[in-house]
Design an enzyme around this catalytic site. Structure first.
Site, PDB file in Angstrom:
ATOM      1  N   LYS A 172       0.853  -1.205   0.000  1.00  0.00           N
ATOM      2  CA  LYS A 172       0.000   0.000   0.000  1.00  0.00           C
ATOM      3  C   LYS A 172       0.878   1.240   0.000  1.00  0.00           C
ATOM      4  O   LYS A 172       1.492   1.581   0.999  1.00  0.00           O
ATOM      5  CB  LYS A 172      -0.912   0.048   1.232  1.00  0.00           C
ATOM      6  N   GLU A 247      10.247   1.551  10.309  1.00  0.00           N
ATOM      7  CA  GLU A 247      11.246   2.608  10.067  1.00  0.00           C
ATOM      8  C   GLU A 247      10.511   3.918  10.310  1.00  0.00           C
ATOM      9  O   GLU A 247       9.665   4.311   9.505  1.00  0.00           O
ATOM     10  CB  GLU A 247      11.759   2.565   8.626  1.00  0.00           C
ATOM     11  N   CYS A 281      13.470  10.989   6.753  1.00  0.00           N
ATOM     12  CA  CYS A 281      13.628  10.704   8.179  1.00  0.00           C
ATOM     13  C   CYS A 281      15.089  10.838   8.620  1.00  0.00           C
ATOM     14  O   CYS A 281      15.362  11.066   9.788  1.00  0.00           O
ATOM     15  CB  CYS A 281      13.096   9.307   8.489  1.00  0.00           C
ATOM     16  N   GLU A 378      10.087  16.007  15.248  1.00  0.00           N
ATOM     17  CA  GLU A 378      10.469  15.901  13.844  1.00  0.00           C
ATOM     18  C   GLU A 378       9.688  16.927  13.029  1.00  0.00           C
ATOM     19  O   GLU A 378       8.460  16.925  13.031  1.00  0.00           O
ATOM     20  CB  GLU A 378      10.180  14.490  13.332  1.00  0.00           C
TER      21      GLU A 378
HETATM   22  P1  ADP Z   1       1.907  11.115   7.304  1.00  0.00           P
HETATM   23  O1  ADP Z   1       1.179  11.495   8.562  1.00  0.00           O
HETATM   24  O2  ADP Z   1       3.031  12.005   7.007  1.00  0.00           O
HETATM   25  O3  ADP Z   1       1.005  10.925   6.091  1.00  0.00           O
HETATM   26  P2  ADP Z   1       2.004   8.340   8.066  1.00  0.00           P
HETATM   27  O4  ADP Z   1       3.057   7.690   8.861  1.00  0.00           O
HETATM   28  O5  ADP Z   1       0.669   8.489   8.719  1.00  0.00           O
HETATM   29  O6  ADP Z   1       2.598   9.716   7.588  1.00  0.00           O
HETATM   30  O7  ADP Z   1       1.807   7.561   6.676  1.00  0.00           O
HETATM   31  C1  ADP Z   1       2.704   6.637   6.127  1.00  0.00           C
HETATM   32  C2  ADP Z   1       1.920   5.510   5.509  1.00  0.00           C
HETATM   33  O8  ADP Z   1       1.137   4.883   6.518  1.00  0.00           O
HETATM   34  C3  ADP Z   1       0.944   5.924   4.410  1.00  0.00           C
HETATM   35  O9  ADP Z   1       0.902   4.905   3.430  1.00  0.00           O
HETATM   36  C4  ADP Z   1      -0.377   5.974   5.176  1.00  0.00           C
HETATM   37  O10 ADP Z   1      -1.511   5.802   4.356  1.00  0.00           O
HETATM   38  C5  ADP Z   1      -0.212   4.812   6.113  1.00  0.00           C
HETATM   39  N1  ADP Z   1      -1.044   4.855   7.324  1.00  0.00           N
HETATM   40  C6  ADP Z   1      -1.474   5.933   8.005  1.00  0.00           C
HETATM   41  N2  ADP Z   1      -2.209   5.566   9.080  1.00  0.00           N
HETATM   42  C7  ADP Z   1      -2.258   4.222   9.083  1.00  0.00           C
HETATM   43  C8  ADP Z   1      -2.854   3.237   9.930  1.00  0.00           C
HETATM   44  N3  ADP Z   1      -3.556   3.580  11.006  1.00  0.00           N
HETATM   45  N4  ADP Z   1      -2.683   1.931   9.630  1.00  0.00           N
HETATM   46  C9  ADP Z   1      -1.961   1.568   8.559  1.00  0.00           C
HETATM   47  N5  ADP Z   1      -1.360   2.436   7.716  1.00  0.00           N
HETATM   48  C10 ADP Z   1      -1.506   3.747   7.969  1.00  0.00           C
END
Ligand code: ADP
Length: 474
Positions: A172, A247, A281, A378
């Site tokens: 995803k 990560e 990061c 961050e």
């Molecule tokens: P940001 O807040 O900068 O978008 P995230 O760490 O939330 O960074 O997003 C990184 C990835 O994790 C994206 O692919 C996002 O769709 C996914 N993501 C966000 N929330 C969830 C969740 N609760 N469970 C699984 N994947 C998630």
């Protein structure tokens, strides 16, 4: 103008340099994840990938690398359009992505267990001999969740070792930047990865991402993203005790000692924070400079920042592209405004550009104290905090004063000090007289709240495997 978050059945991929919508995609949600996981599981059980044999699979992964190289320019243009990064950077990350497949292709024929001589001597019984060995077996279905900051690179950093280990995957990409991952999945098929081995799902984290993490038939999640989402994933993974590799965020300290090659350190520290507009990061966001060099370094980095050309990543002169979204821009600007209000000095940049897209000037902040949010949290933007120090012990304590531990660096000509400080720094990667270096052959993982486990190297493949011990009575 592109929306930042949506809560609907579709979402837009857009160009952050202009806000223009490039493509509208379906949020696959739980139903899409269920279908993708079922396909991955069924094809695994049929031996669609592992049944091909190790040498054959290695050749396919090598072909993926060649196809990435052959399509590099198209991939770079697409990455720049969807993510905003300068084309020059996109080209570097795409060449690196091909190398990830080559490196992992090399491992496939070298994955094996061990034979161990054991014997048991139960009381009252005769000595029993065994043939005992271990097998390294893939976790059948791995969920791969990637962020928006270096989309192709992150996708390939997970796909290559997962496939080398023999796992089938559901990947995803981030909802902001799905386009190049979709293209990589097409290239995998073109290279000969059988249908159903790699399955792509699109959508938001709260819908598609969480459905993947919740799924009982997913045995492993490899996630790159924010620490806060990483913590949510750990909780959700408890349902079926999934293996999890994380990560996460960083707040990497960089130290310029008084014996450093100062000009090289200034250039390195500037690029080490401003690259990809600070959206990585591993950027060195906390710079500690020996007091004797402080003004010279702040002035030097400020001059580099002020001379940087901001613009659409597709323009050949652009050095810094936009931030990914309006939300990200507001967040970064908020950190700078709060620091200013708390008494910090903005010695370069600090402003949002008045033009379409999400542009923030490269920014240098001084008069920062360790209790400020800009020091502790961050920022994920082109913002450097610079702090003076007087001695080695003091600066190691300041550098380690963080909940993060992803990377750290130093500029020094003293070889003893380099190794001494490398030992003392609490980080998964340490750079001496360089910054931002990672390599597919070197384990990459965070200490403290920067993550769990490693990607890259042999450890990166191990993360998709489990060990089985087999005892055969002789
Ligand atoms: P940001 O807040 O900068 O978008 P995230 O760490 O939330 O960074 O997003 C990184 C990835 O994790 C994206 O692919 C996002 O769709 C996914 N993501 C966000 N929330 C969830 C969740 N609760 N469970 C699984 N994947 C998630």
């Amino acid at each position: 103008m592109a929306p930042d978050t949506q809560n609907s059945a579709t979402f837009d991929a857009y160009n952050p340099a202009t806000g223009e919508v490039i493509s509208t995609l379906a949020d696959d949600g739980k139903a899409g994840v269920d279908q993708a996981v079922r396909t991955a599981k069924d094809t695994f059980e049929r031996g669609a990938w592992n049944g091909l044999g190790a040498a054959h699979r290695a050749r396919i992964l090598w072909r993926v690398a060649d196809l990435i190289d052959q399509n590099a320019e198209e991939l770079a243009q697409l990455e720049t359009r969807n993510n905003g990064m300068p084309l020059s950077l996109a080209r570097v990350t795409i060449a690196g992505s091909a190398e990830k497949f080559r490196y992992n292709a090399g491992w496939i024929t070298k994955i094996h267990g061990k034979t161990t001589d054991i014997s048991s001597n139960p009381v009252g019984a005769g000595r029993q001999e065994f043939h005992a060995y271990t097998r390294k077996e893939p976790i059948p279905v791995a969920g791969l969740i990637t962020p928006w900051n270096v989309p192709i690179s992150m996708a390939c950093a997970k796909l290559a070792p997962a496939l080398a280990a023999g796992s089938h995957c559901v990947i995803k990409p981030a909802e902001q930047t799905p386009l190049t991952t979709m293209r990589i999945v097409e290239l995998l098929a073109q290279a000969g990865v059988p249908e159903g081995v790699v399955n792509l799902v699109n959508g938001f984290g709260a819908t598609t991402g969480s459905a993947l993490v919740d799924h009982a038939d997913v045995g492993k999640i490899s996630f790159t993203g924010s620490t806060i989402t990483g913590k949510r994933i750990v909780q959700a993974a408890a349902g079926n005790l999934k293996r999890v590799t994380l990560e996460l965020g960083g707040k990497s300290p960089i130290v310029i000692f008084d014996d450093a090659d100062v000009d090289a350190a200034i250039r390195g520290a500037a690029m080490g924070i401003f690259v990809n507009s600070g959206q990585a990061c591993i950027v060195g966001s906390r710079l500690f400079v020996h007091r004797s060099l402080f003004d010279r370094v702040v002035d030097g980095i400020g001059k580099i920042a002020s001379a940087m050309v901001l613009g659409d990543g597709a323009a050949p002169t652009t050095q810094l592209g936009p931030l990914i979204s309006k939300r990200q821009l507001d967040c970064v600007k908020g950190f700078v405004d709060d620091a200013r209000a708390d008494g910090a000095a903005i010695t370069a940049g600090g402003q949002v550009l008045d033009r379409p897209g999400y542009f923030m000037q490269p920014t240098v902040v001084t008069r920062v104290s360790p209790d400020m949010s800009i020091f502790r949290d961050e920022v994920f933007g082109p913002v450097l905090t610079v702090i003076p120090f007087d001695d080695e012990q003091e600066v190691v304590a300041l550098a380690n004063d963080s909940r993060y531990g992803l990377a750290a660096g130093m500029w020094t000509r003293d070889v003893k000090r380099a190794h001494r400080v490398a030992r003392a720094l609490q980080a998964g990667t340490v750079w001496v007289n360089c910054q931002l270096v990672t390599n597919e052959a070197m384990p990459f993982g965070g200490h403290k709240q920067s993550g769990w486990g490693c990607e890259n190297g042999a450890e990166g493949i191990e993360a998709y495997m489990q060990t089985k011990s087999v005892f055969v009575a002789l």
